[in-house]
Design an enzyme around this catalytic site. Structure first.
Site, mmCIF file in Angstrom:
data_model
loop_
_atom_site.group_PDB
_atom_site.id
_atom_site.type_symbol
_atom_site.label_atom_id
_atom_site.label_comp_id
_atom_site.label_asym_id
_atom_site.label_seq_id
_atom_site.Cartn_x
_atom_site.Cartn_y
_atom_site.Cartn_z
ATOM 1 N N GLY A 17 47.326 22.943 23.207
ATOM 2 C CA GLY A 17 48.760 22.932 22.910
ATOM 3 C C GLY A 17 49.580 22.412 24.064
ATOM 4 O O GLY A 17 49.037 22.030 25.106
ATOM 5 N N CYS A 65 44.551 15.563 43.464
ATOM 6 C CA CYS A 65 45.533 16.341 44.226
ATOM 7 C C CYS A 65 45.231 16.330 45.715
ATOM 8 O O CYS A 65 46.130 16.403 46.534
ATOM 9 C CB CYS A 65 45.566 17.768 43.697
ATOM 10 S SG CYS A 65 43.932 18.456 43.537
ATOM 11 N N GLU A 87 54.446 13.681 46.407
ATOM 12 C CA GLU A 87 53.164 13.355 45.790
ATOM 13 C C GLU A 87 53.377 12.259 44.747
ATOM 14 O O GLU A 87 54.197 12.394 43.851
ATOM 15 C CB GLU A 87 52.589 14.601 45.120
ATOM 16 C CG GLU A 87 51.224 14.354 44.561
ATOM 17 C CD GLU A 87 50.637 15.607 43.934
ATOM 18 O OE1 GLU A 87 51.299 16.200 43.070
ATOM 19 O OE2 GLU A 87 49.527 15.985 44.309
ATOM 20 N N LYS A 111 44.033 27.225 28.318
ATOM 21 C CA LYS A 111 44.992 26.257 27.741
ATOM 22 C C LYS A 111 44.837 24.988 28.585
ATOM 23 O O LYS A 111 45.364 24.890 29.691
ATOM 24 C CB LYS A 111 46.415 26.809 27.842
ATOM 25 C CG LYS A 111 47.393 26.267 26.810
ATOM 26 C CD LYS A 111 47.556 24.770 26.797
ATOM 27 C CE LYS A 111 48.453 24.254 27.911
ATOM 28 N NZ LYS A 111 48.504 22.746 27.930
ATOM 29 N N GLY A 150 51.217 26.992 26.889
ATOM 30 C CA GLY A 150 50.997 27.359 28.294
ATOM 31 C C GLY A 150 51.904 28.496 28.706
ATOM 32 O O GLY A 150 51.466 29.485 29.299
ATOM 33 N N GLU A 169 46.872 26.393 42.145
ATOM 34 C CA GLU A 169 46.343 25.204 42.847
ATOM 35 C C GLU A 169 47.307 24.083 42.523
ATOM 36 O O GLU A 169 47.350 23.617 41.388
ATOM 37 C CB GLU A 169 44.940 24.851 42.334
ATOM 38 C CG GLU A 169 43.888 25.912 42.569
ATOM 39 C CD GLU A 169 43.461 25.989 44.033
ATOM 40 O OE1 GLU A 169 43.798 25.084 44.815
ATOM 41 O OE2 GLU A 169 42.796 26.979 44.384
HETATM 42 P P1 NAD Z 1 51.546 19.982 35.025
HETATM 43 O O1 NAD Z 1 51.993 21.045 35.937
HETATM 44 O O2 NAD Z 1 52.555 19.237 34.269
HETATM 45 O O3 NAD Z 1 50.540 20.555 33.931
HETATM 46 C C1 NAD Z 1 49.432 21.355 34.254
HETATM 47 C C2 NAD Z 1 49.154 22.293 33.120
HETATM 48 O O4 NAD Z 1 50.257 23.187 32.960
HETATM 49 C C3 NAD Z 1 48.966 21.611 31.760
HETATM 50 O O5 NAD Z 1 47.973 22.298 31.020
HETATM 51 C C4 NAD Z 1 50.312 21.800 31.116
HETATM 52 O O6 NAD Z 1 50.251 21.780 29.709
HETATM 53 C C5 NAD Z 1 50.701 23.168 31.613
HETATM 54 N N1 NAD Z 1 52.135 23.449 31.602
HETATM 55 C C6 NAD Z 1 53.169 22.561 31.670
HETATM 56 N N2 NAD Z 1 54.340 23.222 31.603
HETATM 57 C C7 NAD Z 1 54.053 24.539 31.504
HETATM 58 C C8 NAD Z 1 54.844 25.722 31.419
HETATM 59 N N3 NAD Z 1 56.177 25.678 31.415
HETATM 60 N N4 NAD Z 1 54.213 26.920 31.356
HETATM 61 C C9 NAD Z 1 52.867 26.981 31.372
HETATM 62 N N5 NAD Z 1 52.054 25.900 31.431
HETATM 63 C C10 NAD Z 1 52.655 24.689 31.507
HETATM 64 O O7 NAD Z 1 50.659 19.043 35.922
HETATM 65 P P2 NAD Z 1 49.867 17.745 35.466
HETATM 66 O O8 NAD Z 1 50.830 16.617 35.367
HETATM 67 O O9 NAD Z 1 49.037 18.057 34.307
HETATM 68 O O10 NAD Z 1 48.893 17.535 36.734
HETATM 69 C C11 NAD Z 1 49.287 16.856 37.877
HETATM 70 C C12 NAD Z 1 49.618 17.830 38.989
HETATM 71 O O11 NAD Z 1 48.560 18.761 39.186
HETATM 72 C C13 NAD Z 1 49.745 17.132 40.312
HETATM 73 O O12 NAD Z 1 50.895 17.623 40.974
HETATM 74 C C14 NAD Z 1 48.499 17.536 41.083
HETATM 75 O O13 NAD Z 1 48.595 17.538 42.454
HETATM 76 C C15 NAD Z 1 48.240 18.877 40.554
HETATM 77 N N6 NAD Z 1 46.825 19.206 40.719
HETATM 78 C C16 NAD Z 1 46.459 20.132 41.661
HETATM 79 C C17 NAD Z 1 45.145 20.457 41.858
HETATM 80 C C18 NAD Z 1 44.733 21.465 42.885
HETATM 81 O O14 NAD Z 1 43.604 21.930 42.828
HETATM 82 N N7 NAD Z 1 45.545 21.822 43.819
HETATM 83 C C19 NAD Z 1 44.179 19.858 41.084
HETATM 84 C C20 NAD Z 1 44.568 18.925 40.125
HETATM 85 C C21 NAD Z 1 45.903 18.623 39.939
#
Ligand code: NAD
Length: 464
Positions: free
Chosen positions: A201, A279, A371, A170, A207, A245
């Site tokens: 989606g 990140c 962050e 997803k 998710g 992550e």
């Molecule tokens: P996010 O957590 O909003 O979304 C990440 C993913 O989770 C997306 O696919 C989203 O659709 C899904 N998601 C959102 N709500 C969900 C739920 N309730 N249940 C299941 N899935 C759900 O994060 P973002 O805004 O897409 O990305 C930015 C964040 O990601 C930053 O905090 C960044 O640091 C982190 N990040 C971490 C790494 C790492 O390797 N540590 C790498 C890249 C990004």
């Protein structure tokens, strides 16, 4: 590319169960470039069933044959490198040069590394009078963010395939087109039907359905700490494996003996790359009080090269831009000194934020703790090494970092005391085999290399 209007499940593009779609927007010009189906629990269920059905066959495939399929996948991605770069630029807004050099290229290195590891990994070892088998965990639910859209997919799918697992992906709602391209590449690579499946989606719908599905054995999530915490709780309740992550607030520690100009220039480049949406970005620059003003002047000069719309792209969305500008306002309100950039939009169209440098940032300020996920660097003053260490370790995160010193051993001694998962010494190069992941609230588990592969394995011991 032309967007698919279905889901990739069981080796074919199938219509979604529902009729809802969501738009994909180009962040550089704010135009809608495609509509993609918004998957529901029914789509997720169909994908998990397909992955479950494919699992026994794929798990029983010889590691050398799995390696050959991963190599074919790598080749399929390489053949579409230009299309991938253009697609990432269209939906993420990254300058095309960055999309070519990083977004379309790094995944090839990672796929390559897993083609090799699949063939060479010791899936069986002798321990005294036992034989220990490393067996695939089962069906993986992979949930990825948008900031490195292809890398984050490959960093999960390639090791999962190497281990013998099957996958339902997803991807993030901002970057589904890159994920559709990846699905096409798995088909071209001849992966058996159901080994890889894609459901596009929204996070709280598709998710969440994937994270909660009882047919998923491991949830591998990359994204925000807030969502990661929820996914961890769901996985804990179901006693299923989870890899997280999450976010970061990494420190770039410039020790007094370091080549200051190099450390500052590389540090600024590290944060500005991908518009600060990384990140592991070193968003806190720690400088000794004696060299502080010199570093501030160097940073202001370095950041001027990042002209919005040329060398630095927009943020992914209007919401992210709003969030980042809010942090810049907060930095000013809490008393930090703005030496470059600021909250005003540098361009009229597109979700751009001006490359921003703050001086006189104290470790407790919001901009030094949370962050930001934008092109914002905070320069923090330290008095001595103990002070630098306390500041470097003084956040809830621990994902990455950097240390600079004239003497490598001096930098390594400092790095050993940092509570963080990865540290670059004097500008160390990216290594696709080095485990990547967080200490503290930056996550659970590791990606990349053999450590990343082991996340997708469980052990069984036979006694003789
Ligand atoms: P996010 O957590 O909003 O979304 C990440 C993913 O989770 C997306 O696919 C989203 O659709 C899904 N998601 C959102 N709500 C969900 C739920 N309730 N249940 C299941 N899935 C759900 O994060 P973002 O805004 O897409 O990305 C930015 C964040 O990601 C930053 O905090 C960044 O640091 C982190 N990040 C971490 C790494 C790492 O390797 N540590 C790498 C890249 C990004």
């Amino acid at each position: 590319m032309i967007a698919h209007d279905g889901m990739y499940i069981g080796g074919e593009w199938r219509p979604a169960y529902g009729t809802d779609t969501f738009p994909v927007v180009n962040p550089a010009d704010e135009q809608v470039i495609a509509h993609v189906p918004a998957g529901t629990a029914a789509d997720v269920d169909a994908a998990v069933r397909a992955a479950r059905a494919a699992f026994p066959g794929w798990a029983a495939t010889a590691p050398a044959d799995r390696a050959a399929r991963i190599a074919a996948l790598r080749d399929a991605l390489a053949a579409r490198k230009d299309e991938i770069a253009e697609t990432v630029t269209a939906e993420l807004g990254a300058p095309l040069a960055l999309s070519r050099a990083v977004h379309a290229s790094v995944p090839l290195l990672v796929a390559d590394s897993y083609a090799e590891l699949a063939a060479s990994y010791p899936f069986e070892e002798k321990v005294g009078n036992s034989t220990v088998l490393a067996e695939p965990v089962g069906v993986v639910g992979a949930i990825t963010p948008w900031n490195y859209p292809l890398h984050q997919i490959v960093a999960k799918v390639a090791p999962a395939l190497a281990a013998g697992c099957t996958v339902v992906l997803k991807p993030a709602e901002y970057t589904p087109l890159t994920a559709q391209l990846f699905a096409e590449a798995t088909q071209e690579a001849g992966l058996p039907a159901g080994v890889f499946n894609l459901v596009t989606g929204l996070g709280p719908v598709a998710g969440q359905a994937l994270a909660e599905h009882p047919g998923v054995d491991l949830v591998s999530f990359t994204g925000s700490t807030a969502v990661g915490r929820r996914i961890g709780a769901v996985a804990g309740g179901a006693v299923k494996r989870v890899a997280l992550e999450l976010g970061g607030k990494s420190a770039n520690v410039i020790l007094p003996s370091a080549d200051l100009a190099r450390a500052v220039n590389v540090g600024i480049a590290n944060v500005m790359s991908n518009s600060g949406q990384t990140c592991s970005a070193w968003t806190r620059m720690l400088v000794h009080t004696d060299r502080y003003e010199e570093a501030v002047a160097l940073a202001a000069t370095a950041v001027a090269k990042y002209v919005p719309g040329e060398r630095i792209g927009p943020l992914v969305s209007a919401e992210q831009r709003q969030r980042v500008r809010g942090y810049i306002d907060k930095g000013v309100a809490e008393g930090a000194r703005l030496v470059a950039g600021g909250p005003e939009a540098p361009l009229e169209t597109g979700f751009y934020v001006a490359p921003t440098v703050f001086a006189d940032v104290t470790p407790e300020m919001t901009i030094a703790q949370e962050e930001i996920f934008g092109p914002v660097v905070s320069i923090i003053r330290y008095e001595d090494e103990a002070d630098a260490l306390r500041i470097a370790n003084g956040t809830v995160y621990g994902l990455a970092g950097a240390v600079w010193a004239a003497d490598e051993a001096e930098a390594v001694a400092f790095a050993r005391r940092m509570d963080t998962g990865q540290v670059d010494i004097n500008g160390g190069r990216f290594n696709p085999l080095a485990p990547f992941g967080g200490y503290k609230q930056s996550g659970v588990g590791r990606e990349l290399g053999a450590h990343g592969l082991s996340e997708y394995l469980q052990t069984k011991s036979l006694q003789f």
